[in-house]
Design a protein around this motif. Structure first.
Motif, PDB file in Angstrom:
ATOM      1  N   VAL A  46      27.439  -6.283 -46.278  1.00  0.00           N
ATOM      2  CA  VAL A  46      28.712  -5.995 -46.952  1.00  0.00           C
ATOM      3  C   VAL A  46      29.340  -7.272 -47.480  1.00  0.00           C
ATOM      4  O   VAL A  46      29.736  -7.368 -48.662  1.00  0.00           O
ATOM      5  CB  VAL A  46      29.664  -5.261 -45.994  1.00  0.00           C
ATOM      6  N   ASP A  47      29.473  -8.272 -46.591  1.00  0.00           N
ATOM      7  CA  ASP A  47      30.202  -9.490 -46.979  1.00  0.00           C
ATOM      8  C   ASP A  47      29.424 -10.350 -47.963  1.00  0.00           C
ATOM      9  O   ASP A  47      29.996 -10.894 -48.909  1.00  0.00           O
ATOM     10  CB  ASP A  47      30.536 -10.304 -45.729  1.00  0.00           C
ATOM     11  N   GLU A  48      28.135 -10.526 -47.771  1.00  0.00           N
ATOM     12  CA  GLU A  48      27.362 -11.443 -48.597  1.00  0.00           C
ATOM     13  C   GLU A  48      26.575 -10.719 -49.687  1.00  0.00           C
ATOM     14  O   GLU A  48      25.928 -11.375 -50.508  1.00  0.00           O
ATOM     15  CB  GLU A  48      26.375 -12.223 -47.704  1.00  0.00           C
ATOM     16  N   GLY A  49      26.630  -9.407 -49.659  1.00  0.00           N
ATOM     17  CA  GLY A  49      25.885  -8.667 -50.669  1.00  0.00           C
ATOM     18  C   GLY A  49      26.776  -7.827 -51.550  1.00  0.00           C
ATOM     19  O   GLY A  49      27.151  -8.239 -52.650  1.00  0.00           O
ATOM     20  N   PHE A  50      27.176  -6.657 -51.080  1.00  0.00           N
ATOM     21  CA  PHE A  50      27.846  -5.705 -51.948  1.00  0.00           C
ATOM     22  C   PHE A  50      29.243  -6.166 -52.353  1.00  0.00           C
ATOM     23  O   PHE A  50      29.622  -6.082 -53.531  1.00  0.00           O
ATOM     24  CB  PHE A  50      27.899  -4.344 -51.245  1.00  0.00           C
ATOM     25  N   LEU A  51      30.065  -6.670 -51.411  1.00  0.00           N
ATOM     26  CA  LEU A  51      31.404  -7.134 -51.778  1.00  0.00           C
ATOM     27  C   LEU A  51      31.353  -8.417 -52.597  1.00  0.00           C
ATOM     28  O   LEU A  51      32.285  -8.707 -53.359  1.00  0.00           O
ATOM     29  CB  LEU A  51      32.257  -7.350 -50.528  1.00  0.00           C
ATOM     30  N   ALA A  52      30.301  -9.194 -52.429  1.00  0.00           N
ATOM     31  CA  ALA A  52      30.157 -10.444 -53.187  1.00  0.00           C
ATOM     32  C   ALA A  52      29.502 -10.219 -54.540  1.00  0.00           C
ATOM     33  O   ALA A  52      29.250 -11.180 -55.285  1.00  0.00           O
ATOM     34  CB  ALA A  52      29.337 -11.440 -52.371  1.00  0.00           C
ATOM     35  N   GLY A  53      29.197  -8.975 -54.890  1.00  0.00           N
ATOM     36  CA  GLY A  53      28.585  -8.689 -56.179  1.00  0.00           C
ATOM     37  C   GLY A  53      27.115  -8.988 -56.215  1.00  0.00           C
ATOM     38  O   GLY A  53      26.531  -9.115 -57.297  1.00  0.00           O
ATOM     39  N   ARG A  54      26.482  -9.108 -55.063  1.00  0.00           N
ATOM     40  CA  ARG A  54      25.032  -9.367 -55.024  1.00  0.00           C
ATOM     41  C   ARG A  54      24.345  -8.224 -54.254  1.00  0.00           C
ATOM     42  O   ARG A  54      24.018  -8.344 -53.083  1.00  0.00           O
ATOM     43  CB  ARG A  54      24.759 -10.705 -54.334  1.00  0.00           C
ATOM     44  N   PRO A  55      24.179  -7.091 -54.921  1.00  0.00           N
ATOM     45  CA  PRO A  55      23.603  -5.913 -54.236  1.00  0.00           C
ATOM     46  C   PRO A  55      22.196  -6.136 -53.729  1.00  0.00           C
ATOM     47  O   PRO A  55      21.783  -5.523 -52.742  1.00  0.00           O
ATOM     48  CB  PRO A  55      23.636  -4.832 -55.309  1.00  0.00           C
ATOM     49  N   VAL A  56      21.426  -7.023 -54.414  1.00  0.00           N
ATOM     50  CA  VAL A  56      20.052  -7.283 -53.947  1.00  0.00           C
ATOM     51  C   VAL A  56      20.079  -7.903 -52.555  1.00  0.00           C
ATOM     52  O   VAL A  56      19.289  -7.535 -51.666  1.00  0.00           O
ATOM     53  CB  VAL A  56      19.314  -8.190 -54.939  1.00  0.00           C
ATOM     54  N   ASN A  57      21.021  -8.864 -52.365  1.00  0.00           N
ATOM     55  CA  ASN A  57      21.145  -9.475 -51.035  1.00  0.00           C
ATOM     56  C   ASN A  57      21.538  -8.428 -49.988  1.00  0.00           C
ATOM     57  O   ASN A  57      21.048  -8.424 -48.860  1.00  0.00           O
ATOM     58  CB  ASN A  57      22.193 -10.586 -51.050  1.00  0.00           C
ATOM     59  N   GLY A  58      22.471  -7.533 -50.408  1.00  0.00           N
ATOM     60  CA  GLY A  58      22.874  -6.483 -49.472  1.00  0.00           C
ATOM     61  C   GLY A  58      21.708  -5.590 -49.087  1.00  0.00           C
ATOM     62  O   GLY A  58      21.521  -5.239 -47.911  1.00  0.00           O
ATOM     63  N   LEU A  59      20.889  -5.219 -50.059  1.00  0.00           N
ATOM     64  CA  LEU A  59      19.722  -4.384 -49.759  1.00  0.00           C
ATOM     65  C   LEU A  59      18.706  -5.136 -48.899  1.00  0.00           C
ATOM     66  O   LEU A  59      18.026  -4.526 -48.061  1.00  0.00           O
ATOM     67  CB  LEU A  59      19.073  -3.923 -51.063  1.00  0.00           C
ATOM     68  N   ALA A  60      18.597  -6.433 -49.126  1.00  0.00           N
ATOM     69  CA  ALA A  60      17.656  -7.223 -48.313  1.00  0.00           C
ATOM     70  C   ALA A  60      18.078  -7.219 -46.842  1.00  0.00           C
ATOM     71  O   ALA A  60      17.233  -7.065 -45.932  1.00  0.00           O
ATOM     72  CB  ALA A  60      17.602  -8.660 -48.838  1.00  0.00           C
ATOM     73  N   TRP A  61      19.396  -7.406 -46.584  1.00  0.00           N
ATOM     74  CA  TRP A  61      19.881  -7.334 -45.191  1.00  0.00           C
ATOM     75  C   TRP A  61      19.601  -5.959 -44.586  1.00  0.00           C
ATOM     76  O   TRP A  61      19.181  -5.857 -43.429  1.00  0.00           O
ATOM     77  CB  TRP A  61      21.377  -7.632 -45.125  1.00  0.00           C
ATOM     78  N   LEU A  62      19.824  -4.920 -45.359  1.00  0.00           N
ATOM     79  CA  LEU A  62      19.559  -3.575 -44.854  1.00  0.00           C
ATOM     80  C   LEU A  62      18.056  -3.343 -44.649  1.00  0.00           C
ATOM     81  O   LEU A  62      17.650  -2.565 -43.764  1.00  0.00           O
ATOM     82  CB  LEU A  62      20.112  -2.532 -45.817  1.00  0.00           C
ATOM     83  N   GLY A  63      17.214  -4.016 -45.473  1.00  0.00           N
ATOM     84  CA  GLY A  63      15.766  -3.924 -45.276  1.00  0.00           C
ATOM     85  C   GLY A  63      15.347  -4.522 -43.941  1.00  0.00           C
ATOM     86  O   GLY A  63      14.456  -4.001 -43.255  1.00  0.00           O
TER      87      GLY A  63
END
Length: 591
Positions: A46-63
Motif C-alpha cells: 500500500v505505502d510503497e506501491g499503490f498509494l505511491a503510484g507504483r502499482p507494479v511494486n505493490g503487486l510485487a509485494w503481494l506476489g
C-alpha cells in the motif's frame, strides 16, 4: 505407589516423541509464514506501491505474500503427517492399558467382566485420540500464529502491538479462569454417560428377569435417572459456551475495535495508512482466528480429552513406580520334595467353602486337600456335584466364601493375575484354538519354546498325526475346520508346554478316543508338577494316584481300591461307565 494423572501421562507421551514434535514444530514454523508476513507485506504494497503510484511494486509485494501462502499450504500437509507420528502411538499405549486393565479385572480372583470397558475402549478411546490430536493442533496453531502476528505488529509499530496484546491477554485470562468449572461439568457429563451405559447394559442383559419379577418400573426409572443426569450435564456444557464467547469477544474482537478507534491518533503519530491496514490484517487474520481456535479447542476437545483420559486412568491406573518389583518369597516352580528345603506343598486347600448364592447349599464346605509335587488326582462325581467349580477355585477364577487356596505357598486370592498365570494352567472342556499357525497356538503359554521343543511335545502327547495332517508347525490353523477332539489335543499340547507347576484338566480330553486320552494323561503324569483331572471315564480314575469323589455330601479321597470299599457313590459311578472294568473291580462291585 503414585498414579500418574492426565498432565503427567500427556507429558510422558510428548517427551517420548521429542523428534516427532520437533518435526511438527518445524513444519508449523513454515506454515506460519503467511501469518508473520501478511500485514507487513500488505503495508509495503500500500505505502510503497499503490498509494505511491507504483502499482507494479505493490503487486510485487503481494506476489511475495502469495509465495509465502503457497509455502504455508505445503507445510500444512506435512504437519498432519508429523501429528500422526505423535498421536497414534499414544492412542495405542492407552488402548493397551485399557485392555490389560479389563482383562486383569475380569480374570483376577473374584473379578468380573466390566461392561463399561467396551465404552472406554471404543467411544472414550476415540475421544482421547481425536481430542489429543486436536489439542496439539490448536496449541501449536495458537503459539505459532499468534506469535507470528505479534511479531509482525512489533515490526510495524510497538505501540500497535501493545494495543492489540492487552485485550488478547484479558480474553485469555477470562477463559482460563472459567476452565475449572468447565472441567467439572465435562467430568459430570462423561461419568453420567458411562453410568447410563452400565445401567442400560444391565437392563438389557437381565430383561427376562425384570419381566419375571415385575420390576419394569424400577429398572426404567433407574435408566431414566441417568438419562436425565447426562442431559443436565450436557445443558451445563452448553452454557459454558457463553463464557467462551465472552473471552472471544474480549480477546478477538476488542483489539479490532481498539485499533479502529485509535487509528486517527496513530496516524497523527506518524503511522502510515498501509501500516494501519497491515495491523488490522494481523489482528483479523492472525490473532483473532488463533484465539478462536484455542478457546474452542480447549473449551471443547481439550476438556473432553482431560476428563475422558482422567476417567480411563482412574479405572486402569498406570504405575508411576519405575523400580523393579521385589522378588517373590517363593518361586512358583518350587516343588517338594525335589525343590529346596522349606518349599510348601504344590497345592494346599484349607477350609474351603463355596456356594452359588448366600442361601444356596454349599457345593464345598470346610473342604481341605493337599497335593505334593507329581501328585496325580482324579476328581469324579455326578453332574452338578461341583467338579468344575473345584477346578475354577483351584485356578483362582472364582473366590471362595471361606477358606484359602495356596499354590506353592502363595495365596491365590493375593497373587497378581500375571503371576497366577505362571503358576497354574486350566484346560476346559471347550478348548480354544485361535486362527494362526500351529506353532503360534502351541507357543501361546511358552513363547520361548523352539521348534524342537514343540516337536517333542507333539510326540509325547500323540499329536504327531494331527500336525502332519495340518501341514506341520508352520501350517495355518482354522479353528472352524477342526473337530472338537483336534482342538482339545492342540490345547493339551499347549498346556503341557507351559511352565506352570499345576495343570487342571476339566474334562479336557472328553472328545479324544480312550487310547489317545491315555497317552495325553500319561504325558501329563510324567511332567514335573501336579496334575488334577476332572474325570469322565473310569480309566482316568484308574490312572490317578488318588481319586476325589464329590457327591453333594462330604468329599472322599482315596485310591481306586479304597474308594470301591468306602464310597457307594464311587461304586455306582464305576458301574455306570461304559467301558470294561478289571475283574477285581467287578467282584468288589458285586460285593
Amino acid at each position: 505407589m503414585s498414579r500418574p494423572g492426565v498432565r503427567l501421562v500427556t507429558w510422558r507421551a510428548l517427551r517420548a516423541r521429542r523428534r516427532e514434535l520437533a518435526a511438527l514444530g518445524g513444519w508449523s514454523l513454515v506454515e506460519s509464514l503467511p501469518a508473520l508476513l501478511s500485514g507487513y507485506l500488505v503495508a509495503r504494497a500500500v505505502d510503497e506501491g499503490f498509494l505511491a503510484g507504483r502499482p507494479v511494486n505493490g503487486l510485487a509485494w503481494l506476489g511475495v505474500l502469495a509465495v509465502a501462502v503457497l509455502l504455508g499450504a505445503a507445510a500444512t500437509g506435512r504437519t498432519y503427517r508429523s501429528l500422526g507420528a505423535v498421536v497414534e502411538p499414544f492412542r495405542d499405549e492407552v488402548a493397551a492399558q485399557v485392555v490389560r486393565g479389563a482383562l486383569r479385572d475380569a480374570t483376577r480372583a473374584g473379578g468380573r467382566p466390566d461392561s463399561a470397558a467396551v465404552t472406554r475402549l471404543t467411544h472414550q478411546m476415540e475421544i482421547v485420540r481425536d481430542t489429543f490430536a486436536g489439542l496439539l493442533m490448536v496449541t501449536r496453531g495458537f503459539l505459532f500464529s499468534a506469535g507470528a502476528a505479534l511479531l509482525g505488529l512489533l515490526a510495524l509499530a510497538p505501540v500497535v502491538a501493545a494495543l492489540a496484546a492487552a485485550p488478547l491477554v484479558a480474553g485469555l485470562v477470562v477463559f482460563l479462569a472459567a476452565l475449572p468449572a468447565m472441567v467439572t461439568h465435562q467430568r459430570a457429563y462423561v461419568r453420567a454417560g458411562e453410568r447410563l451405559g452400565q445401567s442400560a447394559a444391565a437392563a438389557l442383559a437381565g430383561h427376562r428377569d425384570v419381566l419375571a419379577c415385575g420390576a419394569q418400573t424400577r429398572v426404567t426409572t433407574d435408566v431414566a435417572r441417568w438419562v436425565s443426569a447426562q442431559a443436565t450435564a450436557e445443558r451445563m456444557l452448553a452454557r459454558m459456551a457463553a463464557i467462551r464467547s465472552l473471552s472471544l469477544g474480549i480477546g478477538g474482537w476488542l483489539p479490532l475495535l481498539v485499533l479502529m478507534v485509535t487509528a486517527p491518533w496513530l496516524v497523527e503519530r506518524g503511522l502510515t495508512a498501509g501500516a494501519v491496514l497491515g495491523a488490522l490484517i494481523y489482528v483479523s487474520t492472525g490473532l483473532q482466528p488463533a484465539l478462536h481456535t484455542l478457546v474452542q479447542g480447549l473449551g471443547g476437545g481439550g476438556l473432553r480429552y482431560a476428563v475422558t483420559l482422567e476417567n480411563i486412568l482412574r479405572t486402569y491406573p498406570v504405575s508411576d513406580d519405575k523400580r523393579p518389583s521385589a522378588p517373590a518369597a517363593r518361586s512358583p516352580h518350587c516343588r517338594p520334595p525335589t525343590g529346596p528345603a522349606g518349599c510348601s506343598p504344590a497345592v494346599e486347600v484349607r477350609g474351603l467353602t463355596f456356594g452359588y448364592g448366600p442361601r444356596a447349599r454349599p457345593i464345598l464346605q470346610n473342604f481341605s486337600l493337599t497335593l505334593a509335587d507329581r501328585d496325580h488326582l482324579a476328581v469324579v462325581g455326578p453332574s452338578g456335584a461341583g467338579k468344575s467349580t473345584l477346578a475354577a477355585l483351584l485356578a483362582g477364577l472364582v473366590p471362595p466364601q471361606a477358606g484359602t487356596v495356596h499354590l506353592a505357598g502363595a495365596t491365590v486370592a493375593a497373587v497378581e493375575p500375571a503371576e497366577l498365570a505362571r503358576m497354574r494352567v486350566l484346560v476346559p472342556q471347550e478348548a480354544y484354538v485361535f486362527t494362526g499357525s500351529l506353532a503360534d497356538n502351541l507357543r501361546y503359554l511358552r513363547p520361548d519354546a523352539d521348534d524342537h521343543t514343540l516337536e517333542v511335545a507333539l510326540d509325547a502327547l500323540g499329536a504327531r498325526p494331527l500336525a502332519t495332517r495340518l501341514g506341520g508347525l508352520g501350517a495355518s490353523v482354522a479353528p472352524a475346520l477342526l473337530s472338537a477332539g483336534e482342538r482339545q489335543l492342540i490345547a493339551a499340547v499347549r498346556a503341557w508346554l507351559a511352565p506352570a507347576p499345576l495343570v487342571v484338566l476339566d474334562e479336557a480330553t472328553c472328545h479324544l478316543d480312550p487310547a489317545l486320552e491315555a497317552t495325553v494323561e500319561a504325558a501329563f503324569a510324567r511332567r514335573p508338577g501336579s496334575l488334577v483331572v476332572i474325570a469322565h471315564r473310569i480309566s482316568s480314575a484308574l490312572r490317578a494316584d488318588r481319586v476325589l469323589v464329590l457327591d453333594g455330601d462330604e468329599p472322599v479321597v482315596g485310591t481306586h481300591e479304597q474308594l470301591l470299599i468306602r464310597s457307594a457313590t464311587y461304586r455306582v459311578l464305576v458301574g455306570c461307565w461304559d467301558e470294561s472294568v478289571p475283574p477285581h473291580v467287578a467282584s468288589a462291585r458285586q460285593g
